[in-house]
Design an enzyme around this catalytic site. Structure first.
Site, PDB file in Angstrom:
ATOM      1  N   GLU A  69      -2.684  -8.825  -5.035  1.00 25.77           N
ATOM      2  CA  GLU A  69      -4.044  -9.282  -5.311  1.00 25.77           C
ATOM      3  C   GLU A  69      -4.060 -10.743  -5.761  1.00 25.77           C
ATOM      4  O   GLU A  69      -4.929 -11.512  -5.372  1.00 25.77           O
ATOM      5  CB  GLU A  69      -4.724  -8.391  -6.364  1.00 25.77           C
ATOM      6  CG  GLU A  69      -5.098  -7.008  -5.858  1.00 25.77           C
ATOM      7  CD  GLU A  69      -6.120  -7.058  -4.721  1.00 25.77           C
ATOM      8  OE1 GLU A  69      -6.870  -8.036  -4.601  1.00 25.77           O
ATOM      9  OE2 GLU A  69      -6.157  -6.092  -3.931  1.00 25.77           O
ATOM     10  N   TYR A  97     -12.079  -9.027 -11.305  1.00 28.73           N
ATOM     11  CA  TYR A  97     -11.818  -8.474  -9.974  1.00 28.73           C
ATOM     12  C   TYR A  97     -10.412  -7.869  -9.895  1.00 28.73           C
ATOM     13  O   TYR A  97     -10.232  -6.731  -9.451  1.00 28.73           O
ATOM     14  CB  TYR A  97     -11.982  -9.551  -8.888  1.00 28.73           C
ATOM     15  CG  TYR A  97     -11.463  -9.048  -7.576  1.00 28.73           C
ATOM     16  CD1 TYR A  97     -12.230  -8.174  -6.814  1.00 28.73           C
ATOM     17  CD2 TYR A  97     -10.175  -9.357  -7.147  1.00 28.73           C
ATOM     18  CE1 TYR A  97     -11.731  -7.642  -5.634  1.00 28.73           C
ATOM     19  CE2 TYR A  97      -9.670  -8.827  -5.976  1.00 28.73           C
ATOM     20  CZ  TYR A  97     -10.447  -7.979  -5.230  1.00 28.73           C
ATOM     21  OH  TYR A  97      -9.957  -7.440  -4.071  1.00 28.73           O
ATOM     22  N   LEU A 110       1.780 -21.409  -1.456  1.00 23.73           N
ATOM     23  CA  LEU A 110       0.767 -20.371  -1.705  1.00 23.73           C
ATOM     24  C   LEU A 110      -0.450 -20.928  -2.429  1.00 23.73           C
ATOM     25  O   LEU A 110      -1.342 -20.169  -2.781  1.00 23.73           O
ATOM     26  CB  LEU A 110       1.362 -19.256  -2.564  1.00 23.73           C
ATOM     27  CG  LEU A 110       1.851 -18.010  -1.835  1.00 23.73           C
ATOM     28  CD1 LEU A 110       2.330 -16.991  -2.849  1.00 23.73           C
ATOM     29  CD2 LEU A 110       0.769 -17.398  -0.961  1.00 23.73           C
ATOM     30  N   GLY A 111      -0.461 -22.231  -2.696  1.00 27.43           N
ATOM     31  CA  GLY A 111      -1.663 -22.791  -3.325  1.00 27.43           C
ATOM     32  C   GLY A 111      -1.419 -23.161  -4.765  1.00 27.43           C
ATOM     33  O   GLY A 111      -0.283 -23.408  -5.160  1.00 27.43           O
ATOM     34  N   CYS A 143     -18.274   0.137  14.090  1.00 30.78           N
ATOM     35  CA  CYS A 143     -18.335   0.350  12.638  1.00 30.78           C
ATOM     36  C   CYS A 143     -18.587   1.811  12.294  1.00 30.78           C
ATOM     37  O   CYS A 143     -19.522   2.418  12.815  1.00 30.78           O
ATOM     38  CB  CYS A 143     -19.443  -0.515  12.046  1.00 30.78           C
ATOM     39  SG  CYS A 143     -19.655  -0.233  10.291  1.00 30.78           S
ATOM     40  N   CYS A 191     -16.607  -5.606   9.475  1.00 31.42           N
ATOM     41  CA  CYS A 191     -17.817  -6.275   8.966  1.00 31.42           C
ATOM     42  C   CYS A 191     -17.438  -7.706   8.594  1.00 31.42           C
ATOM     43  O   CYS A 191     -17.569  -8.144   7.463  1.00 31.42           O
ATOM     44  CB  CYS A 191     -18.377  -5.509   7.778  1.00 31.42           C
ATOM     45  SG  CYS A 191     -20.082  -5.958   7.408  1.00 31.42           S
ATOM     46  N   THR A 216     -24.985 -31.407  -9.569  1.00 31.60           N
ATOM     47  CA  THR A 216     -26.298 -30.783  -9.766  1.00 31.60           C
ATOM     48  C   THR A 216     -27.418 -31.672  -9.244  1.00 31.60           C
ATOM     49  O   THR A 216     -28.348 -31.192  -8.611  1.00 31.60           O
ATOM     50  CB  THR A 216     -26.522 -30.499 -11.269  1.00 31.60           C
ATOM     51  OG1 THR A 216     -25.349 -29.887 -11.759  1.00 31.60           O
ATOM     52  CG2 THR A 216     -27.713 -29.588 -11.483  1.00 31.60           C
ATOM     53  N   ARG A 270       0.815  -1.212   0.000  1.00 30.78           N
ATOM     54  CA  ARG A 270       0.000   0.000   0.000  1.00 30.78           C
ATOM     55  C   ARG A 270       0.845   1.256   0.000  1.00 30.78           C
ATOM     56  O   ARG A 270       1.916   1.288   0.601  1.00 30.78           O
ATOM     57  CB  ARG A 270      -0.850   0.045   1.270  1.00 30.78           C
ATOM     58  CG  ARG A 270      -2.100  -0.713   1.129  1.00 30.78           C
ATOM     59  CD  ARG A 270      -3.048  -0.371   2.240  1.00 30.78           C
ATOM     60  NE  ARG A 270      -4.312  -1.008   1.953  1.00 30.78           N
ATOM     61  CZ  ARG A 270      -5.286  -1.134   2.833  1.00 30.78           C
ATOM     62  NH1 ARG A 270      -5.143  -0.643   4.046  1.00 30.78           N
ATOM     63  NH2 ARG A 270      -6.399  -1.714   2.488  1.00 30.78           N
ATOM     64  N   GLN A 304      -6.024 -16.480  -2.833  1.00 30.22           N
ATOM     65  CA  GLN A 304      -6.134 -17.823  -2.286  1.00 30.22           C
ATOM     66  C   GLN A 304      -5.618 -17.954  -0.871  1.00 30.22           C
ATOM     67  O   GLN A 304      -5.535 -19.039  -0.352  1.00 30.22           O
ATOM     68  CB  GLN A 304      -5.435 -18.820  -3.188  1.00 30.22           C
ATOM     69  CG  GLN A 304      -4.011 -18.482  -3.507  1.00 30.22           C
ATOM     70  CD  GLN A 304      -3.539 -19.303  -4.679  1.00 30.22           C
ATOM     71  OE1 GLN A 304      -3.994 -19.129  -5.801  1.00 30.22           O
ATOM     72  NE2 GLN A 304      -2.652 -20.215  -4.433  1.00 30.22           N
ATOM     73  N   ASP A 334     -15.474  -8.149  -4.358  1.00 33.55           N
ATOM     74  CA  ASP A 334     -15.206  -9.561  -4.067  1.00 33.55           C
ATOM     75  C   ASP A 334     -16.220 -10.017  -3.017  1.00 33.55           C
ATOM     76  O   ASP A 334     -17.180  -9.297  -2.712  1.00 33.55           O
ATOM     77  CB  ASP A 334     -13.759  -9.763  -3.603  1.00 33.55           C
ATOM     78  CG  ASP A 334     -13.479  -9.072  -2.281  1.00 33.55           C
ATOM     79  OD1 ASP A 334     -14.379  -8.379  -1.749  1.00 33.55           O
ATOM     80  OD2 ASP A 334     -12.366  -9.222  -1.761  1.00 33.55           O
TER      81      ASP A 334
HETATM   82 FE1  SF4 Z   1     -21.231  -4.413   8.796  1.00 35.95          FE
HETATM   83 FE2  SF4 Z   1     -21.046  -2.039   9.923  1.00 35.95          FE
HETATM   84 FE3  SF4 Z   1     -23.399  -2.889   9.056  1.00 35.95          FE
HETATM   85 FE4  SF4 Z   1     -22.280  -3.973  11.209  1.00 35.95          FE
HETATM   86  S1  SF4 Z   1     -22.979  -1.884  11.013  1.00 35.95           S
HETATM   87  S2  SF4 Z   1     -23.239  -5.046   9.506  1.00 35.95           S
HETATM   88  S3  SF4 Z   1     -20.134  -3.933  10.696  1.00 35.95           S
HETATM   89  S4  SF4 Z   1     -21.615  -2.450   7.790  1.00 35.95           S
END
Ligand code: SF4
Length: 348
Positions: A42, A125, A85-86, A205, A195, A300, A24, A47, A143
């Protein structure tokens, strides 16, 4: 949904506490992240997790600091560095992409989503992620983590996988020309640290006041999932016969399920489980068969439980080196992994 306020809240949270990751450039940084490093991270993260990928990332970038350096390396060296690493198929794609950037683009990554998408092995992606993070393009980077955040923020009742286009559309509505790279990374950080799939930390959050799932009190139950229809179950035995570093594969009959494909030898697949003696009697070669456990696989029209038996021995077969097993249909890949255990990923 108050989009500008939500965006401002999430970006402020990101500015204050973005994860420090070696690929980053940091929030709001004038210097964009190096596209080679973003792309490499990425591919590795597709994986595995950040803690597992990080030492590999550091080793790769120390040894091959540029995409041209990686492109010039011998296949075997890169494969060996990738071990752990897969799937090796990803390492092969990695090299194919590096060589295309070196040969066709003078060692410089294309700076648009479309240009990136045209590179070998770069999917939708990865193209969106590199375009956003390295070039600050207005790309919608979605993703599984972002799908989960969207499903909760908007309390999307439609179940996965049908809800995917809707979740992508909702994510796209939050992307603007203002700091798209930081926005993509802020969402990634939110999905990874707050989350989370289980037990989201809604009380910490930054966007909880905009979150419909939180308001309803059942945030963790999103995204909804389609209930698997009850399928009949069948039972079989897969035989993993090894000879040194090779595994015996047989070609399946041309008609029927997985017709004409290479796979491990198996017994019939029937409605009742296989006992040890029956499994040994149905084996394709006489050998000291050992029970290596079982795997489940859903087709299936039915679910299959395969017991996996392993032995060293000989038989008429297409003997294949272990690194070639990545091309098997997934049911056989699962069975091979079960039979080979930890040695599957590390032995090439
Ligand atoms: Fe996700 Fe934030 Fe919603 Fe909680 S409040 S479900 S952590 S987005």
């Amino acid at each position: 949904m108050e989009t500008p306020a939500l965006r401002a809240a999430l970006l402020a949270w990101y500015d204050a506490g973005a994860r420090d990751l070696p690929w980053r450039a940091g929030p709001g940084s004038a210097a964009r992240a190096d596209p080679y490093r973003v792309w490499l991270s990425e591919v590795m993260l597709q994986q595995t997790t950040v803690p597992h990928a990080t030492p590999y990332f550091l080793a790769f970038t120390r040894r091959w600091p540029t995409v041209s350096a990686l492109a010039a390396e011998a296949d075997g060296e890169v494969m060996a560095a990738w071990a752990g690493l897969g799937y090796y198929a990803r390492a092969r794609n990695l090299l194919a992409c590096a060589r295309a950037v070196a040969a066709d683009h003078g060692g410089v990554f294309p700076d648009t989503e479309e240009g990136l998408r045209a590179l070998p092995g770069v999917g939708a992606y990865t193209a969106a992620a590199v375009a956003a993070i390295a070039f600050d393009r207005e790309a919608n980077v979605v993703d599984g983590n972002v799908e989960r955040v969207m499903a909760r923020l908007f309390a999307v009742e439609a179940p996965l996988p049908d809800a995917k286009p809707e979740l992508k559309r909702l994510a796209g509505e939050l992307v603007t020309a203002d700091r798209p790279g930081d926005w993509a990374q802020a969402l990634m950080d939110l999905g990874a640290t707050v989350c989370r799939p289980k037990a989201p930390l809604c009380d910490r959050c930054p966007v909880s006041r905009f979150c419909a799932g939180f308001a309803q009190g059942d945030a963790e139950t999103f995204p909804r999932k389609t209930k698997k229809a009850d399928r009949p179950r069948r039972f079989g035995v897969a035989y993993l016969l090894t000879r040194g570093g090779e595994v015996a594969l047989v070609r399946r009959p041309p008609k029927g399920l997985l017709g004409g494909m290479l796979g491990l030898p198996t017994s019939d697949w029937r409605a009742t489980p296989w006992m040890d003696e029956e499994a040994e009697a149905a084996a394709p070669a006489s050998a000291k068969w050992k029970d290596a456990g079982e795997i489940d696989h859903v087709f299936t029209h039915f679910a299959l439980t395969l017991r996996v038996f392993r032995a060293e021995g000989a038989m008429e077969a297409e003997w294949t080196a272990r690194e070639g097993l990545g091309a098997l249909p997934s049911v056989f890949l699962k069975a091979a992994r079960k039979g080979l255990g930890a040695s599957f990923e590390t032995l090439a």
